[in-house]
Design a protein around this motif. Structure first.
Motif, PDB file in Angstrom:
ATOM      1  N   ARG A 188       0.854  -1.187   0.000  1.00 45.23           N
ATOM      2  CA  ARG A 188       0.000   0.000   0.000  1.00 45.23           C
ATOM      3  C   ARG A 188       0.889   1.235   0.000  1.00 45.23           C
ATOM      4  O   ARG A 188       1.717   1.429   0.885  1.00 45.23           O
ATOM      5  N   LEU A 189       0.681   2.058  -1.025  1.00 49.97           N
ATOM      6  CA  LEU A 189       1.395   3.320  -1.116  1.00 49.97           C
ATOM      7  C   LEU A 189       0.385   4.379  -1.520  1.00 49.97           C
ATOM      8  O   LEU A 189      -0.085   4.410  -2.661  1.00 49.97           O
ATOM      9  N   ASP A 190       0.015   5.239  -0.571  1.00 47.64           N
ATOM     10  CA  ASP A 190      -1.013   6.256  -0.796  1.00 47.64           C
ATOM     11  C   ASP A 190      -0.419   7.649  -0.656  1.00 47.64           C
ATOM     12  O   ASP A 190       0.418   7.902   0.233  1.00 47.64           O
ATOM     13  N   VAL A 191      -0.823   8.523  -1.533  1.00 46.80           N
ATOM     14  CA  VAL A 191      -0.495   9.944  -1.407  1.00 46.80           C
ATOM     15  C   VAL A 191      -1.596  10.615  -0.600  1.00 46.80           C
ATOM     16  O   VAL A 191      -2.788  10.468  -0.910  1.00 46.80           O
ATOM     17  N   LEU A 192      -1.204  11.384   0.434  1.00 45.81           N
ATOM     18  CA  LEU A 192      -2.162  12.065   1.306  1.00 45.81           C
ATOM     19  C   LEU A 192      -1.980  13.571   1.150  1.00 45.81           C
ATOM     20  O   LEU A 192      -0.865  14.096   1.314  1.00 45.81           O
ATOM     21  N   VAL A 193      -3.041  14.267   0.813  1.00 41.47           N
ATOM     22  CA  VAL A 193      -2.994  15.723   0.613  1.00 41.47           C
ATOM     23  C   VAL A 193      -4.138  16.355   1.391  1.00 41.47           C
ATOM     24  O   VAL A 193      -5.257  15.850   1.386  1.00 41.47           O
ATOM     25  N   SER A 194      -3.820  17.502   2.061  1.00 39.18           N
ATOM     26  CA  SER A 194      -4.855  18.218   2.806  1.00 39.18           C
ATOM     27  C   SER A 194      -4.625  19.712   2.664  1.00 39.18           C
ATOM     28  O   SER A 194      -3.471  20.188   2.694  1.00 39.18           O
ATOM     29  N   ASN A 195      -5.683  20.464   2.521  1.00 36.08           N
ATOM     30  CA  ASN A 195      -5.605  21.924   2.417  1.00 36.08           C
ATOM     31  C   ASN A 195      -6.680  22.534   3.322  1.00 36.08           C
ATOM     32  O   ASN A 195      -7.842  22.136   3.279  1.00 36.08           O
ATOM     33  N   GLN A 196      -6.241  23.526   4.149  1.00 32.78           N
ATOM     34  CA  GLN A 196      -7.159  24.166   5.095  1.00 32.78           C
ATOM     35  C   GLN A 196      -7.126  25.677   4.893  1.00 32.78           C
ATOM     36  O   GLN A 196      -6.045  26.278   4.819  1.00 32.78           O
ATOM     37  N   GLU A 197      -8.284  26.289   4.823  1.00 35.16           N
ATOM     38  CA  GLU A 197      -8.413  27.733   4.694  1.00 35.16           C
ATOM     39  C   GLU A 197      -9.255  28.231   5.864  1.00 35.16           C
ATOM     40  O   GLU A 197     -10.399  27.800   6.034  1.00 35.16           O
ATOM     41  N   ASN A 198      -8.655  29.151   6.637  1.00 33.86           N
ATOM     42  CA  ASN A 198      -9.251  29.534   7.919  1.00 33.86           C
ATOM     43  C   ASN A 198      -9.748  30.978   7.894  1.00 33.86           C
ATOM     44  O   ASN A 198      -9.153  31.849   7.259  1.00 33.86           O
ATOM     45  N   GLY A 199     -10.834  31.214   8.597  1.00 33.49           N
ATOM     46  CA  GLY A 199     -11.341  32.565   8.788  1.00 33.49           C
ATOM     47  C   GLY A 199     -11.759  32.776  10.229  1.00 33.49           C
ATOM     48  O   GLY A 199     -12.477  31.937  10.790  1.00 33.49           O
ATOM     49  N   LEU A 200     -11.299  33.880  10.863  1.00 30.22           N
ATOM     50  CA  LEU A 200     -11.632  34.181  12.258  1.00 30.22           C
ATOM     51  C   LEU A 200     -12.074  35.641  12.321  1.00 30.22           C
ATOM     52  O   LEU A 200     -11.291  36.557  12.043  1.00 30.22           O
ATOM     53  N   GLN A 201     -13.331  35.866  12.671  1.00 41.98           N
ATOM     54  CA  GLN A 201     -13.890  37.214  12.699  1.00 41.98           C
ATOM     55  C   GLN A 201     -14.920  37.315  13.826  1.00 41.98           C
ATOM     56  O   GLN A 201     -15.339  36.309  14.413  1.00 41.98           O
ATOM     57  N   LYS A 202     -15.299  38.599  14.080  1.00 36.66           N
ATOM     58  CA  LYS A 202     -16.339  38.805  15.086  1.00 36.66           C
ATOM     59  C   LYS A 202     -17.743  38.711  14.485  1.00 36.66           C
ATOM     60  O   LYS A 202     -18.729  38.789  15.228  1.00 36.66           O
ATOM     61  N   GLU A 203     -17.802  38.573  13.137  1.00 35.43           N
ATOM     62  CA  GLU A 203     -19.073  38.384  12.451  1.00 35.43           C
ATOM     63  C   GLU A 203     -19.049  37.045  11.716  1.00 35.43           C
ATOM     64  O   GLU A 203     -18.031  36.680  11.104  1.00 35.43           O
TER      65      GLU A 203
END
Length: 531
Positions: free
Chosen positions: A353-368
């Motif tokens: 078993r040889l798997d490529v693992l990819v992850s992308n995270q886009e974050n937003g932090l606001q008072k609204e």
């Protein structure tokens, strides 16, 4: 003309007050004109196509095969829908009232008590791709209100949203459409096998119907001939009695004639029993009880065509046609295809078993809330990671190797089954065509024998009139004539049964009677093309 349905048949039998013509009208059949004393019997004319179609509609094996085809069809839907994405979501509410210790107070702005209310949620879509990759696309949210936020910010509630995309793509084991869709392909082949099994059940029932149909014709003709033979014997007895009174023949001749009559009456009784058994078989094929059908007399139609020359198919072309339509051969091929898929799949499972693992995270932090979600989707704060995952059994993956070897053995068995089925079909078809040729020749010889025995009987009758013969010789000659006709009908029956089986194997029988088996995505149907 369409044949009777079981429902109409039973309905007509229950209404005893109907006349013969009204019963025929109810069944859409033409009754035979019969003497008044036989009017209690309903004589139903039919052809082989009618009987095949109706018997097939009521055959238990065929009905079970139809249900099994439905099961296999649903299993195909199960496997073909493995790529359907899955929506999921979670929600958690938290209410925290926590006394801070000295350590906690240092990073909570010296607050003695930490108070928080939060709403945490996650919603996403995950699934499987044809390449074998697994994906997960989700939005995480955490809406917090706390005394720490209120102390350190100009607001007391913050909205934290993260848009996450993850992908895991196999590069060796479980990679590719042929591996991912292998279960669906096998399910489709099993559906094909179920359909061919249904066809086989119809053909088996058709073979039984053809034999019963022509056996019924033979049994009816034998009864007719024995009744004729008995009538002739009575005529001979009357003639002999007159000659005894005239002193031309000795009194012992009367004993000979009485013995001959008794013998013929016994044969006629046995023939009627055979006819009743054949009639009962027809009722069984139609799934009608013998008590319900006791007043029915079936009469095969188009018997004049029995004397038409039989077309002997050319073996090579007949075999080619049979290979394209013969269910056991088609099933053997489908089973071999299944084993080929299994071998390919299990050989793939031997790979590491040889798997490529990819992850992308886009974050937003606001008072609204709306601003936090906008930042998450616009990618203002982006994080990502990529890597590989490797896995291999340290002893060489013995389980996968054993499964693969077992699949190779099953593949060889399936290949042998294809060859064996083809050889059996070859031999069976060749033998039946040769049988058909021999039966055709035997029928010609049987007809010549009937003509010869008829001439000999006429001669012997003339000799009796001239006083040169006796009752024993005349009765013996008449019996030989009757036996020759029964052998002729038996030979004709065997010829027609063999012809029907050859036509059945090559698919010509269904074409002849406009019967077809069709299927679509939801149903399987046995239909009459001329209906």
């Amino acid at each position: 003309m369409r044949f009777l349905s079981k429902k109409k048949l039973l309905h007509a039998l229950m209404i005893q007050s109907l006349t013969l013509s009204s019963i025929a009208f109810a069944l859409d059949l033409e009754p035979e004109n019969v003497p008044f004393e036989q009017s209690k019997k309903t004589r139903l004319k039919m052809n082989l196509g009618d009987l095949i179609f109706e018997a097939s509609k009521h055959n238990t094996d065929i009905l079970q095969g139809e249900l099994q085809t439905g099961v296999s069809r649903e299993l195909v839907a199960v496997e073909r829908n493995i790529f359907e994405p899955v929506f999921y979501s979670t929600y958690t509410h938290k209410d925290i009232d926590h006394k801070n210790n000295a350590e906690e107070a240092t990073y909570r702005s010296s607050l003695n008590t930490y108070l928080e209310k939060s709403e945490q949620y996650k919603a996403g879509i995950k699934g499987l791709l044809p390449t074998g990759a697994r994906f997960d696309v989700a939005l995480n949210g955490n809406e917090r209100e706390s005394n720490l936020i209120e102390k350190t910010r100009s607001y007391k509630t913050e909205y934290d949203n993260t848009f996450i995309v993850t992908l895991s793509q196999p590069l060796l084991r479980d990679m590719g459409l042929d591996i991912t869709a292998s279960k669906g392909d096998i399910a489709q082949l099993n559906l094909d096998i179920a359909f061919h099994t249904y066809q086989q059940n119809v053909m088996d029932a058709t073979g039984n119907v053809a034999q019963a149909f022509f056996r019924l014709y033979e049994a009816q003709k034998v009864v007719e001939e024995l009744e004729s033979s008995l009538e002739i014997a009575r005529k001979i007895q009357t003639d002999i009695s007159a000659k005894i009174l005239a002193g031309v023949l000795p009194p012992t001749e009367k004993m000979e004639s009485e013995a001959a009559l008794t013998q013929r009456e016994a044969k006629l009784s046995a023939a009627k029993t055979t006819l009743l058994d054949t009639q009962s078989l027809i009722l069984s094929l139609l799934d009608v009880s013998i008590t319900s059908g006791v007043d029915l007399v079936f009469e095969p139609l188009s018997m004049a065509s029995l004397n038409e020359p039989v077309q002997i198919p050319q073996f090579d072309s007949a075999l080619q046609t049979a290979l394209e339509k013969w269910p056991p051969y088609l099933m053997a091929q489908k089973k071999l295809e299944i084993e080929n898929i299994r071998v390919s799949y299990l050989e793939n499972q031997e790979l590491p078993r040889l798997d490529v693992l990819v992850s992308n995270q886009e974050n937003g932090l606001q008072k609204e809330r709306i601003n936090a979600m906008g930042d998450a989707f616009l990618g203002k704060n982006n994080s990502w990671n990529a890597g590989v995952e490797f896995e291999v059994p340290i002893l060489g993956n013995r389980v996968a190797q054993a499964n693969s070897q077992a699949a190779l053995i099953s593949q060889r068995k399936a290949r042998l089954a294809v060859d064996s089925t083809k050889r059996d079909l070859n031999n069976n078809l060749f033998a039946k065509i040769e049988h058909l040729k021999n039966s055709q020749q035997q029928l010609l010889e049987a007809q010549r024998n009937v003509d010869l025995k008829e001439q000999l009987l006429k001669i012997e009758w003339q000799r009796l009139d001239a006083g040169k013969s006796n009752a024993y010789t005349v009765f013996k000659q008449e019996e030989e004539f009757a036996d020759s006709k029964r052998r002729y009908f038996a030979t004709l029956t065997e010829l027609k049964i063999t012809q029907s089986l050859v036509d059945l194997i090559t698919g010509r029988l269904f074409d002849k009677y406009h019967i077809d088996i069709t299927r679509d995505n939801s149903t399987i149907n046995l239909i009459r093309l001329d209906s």
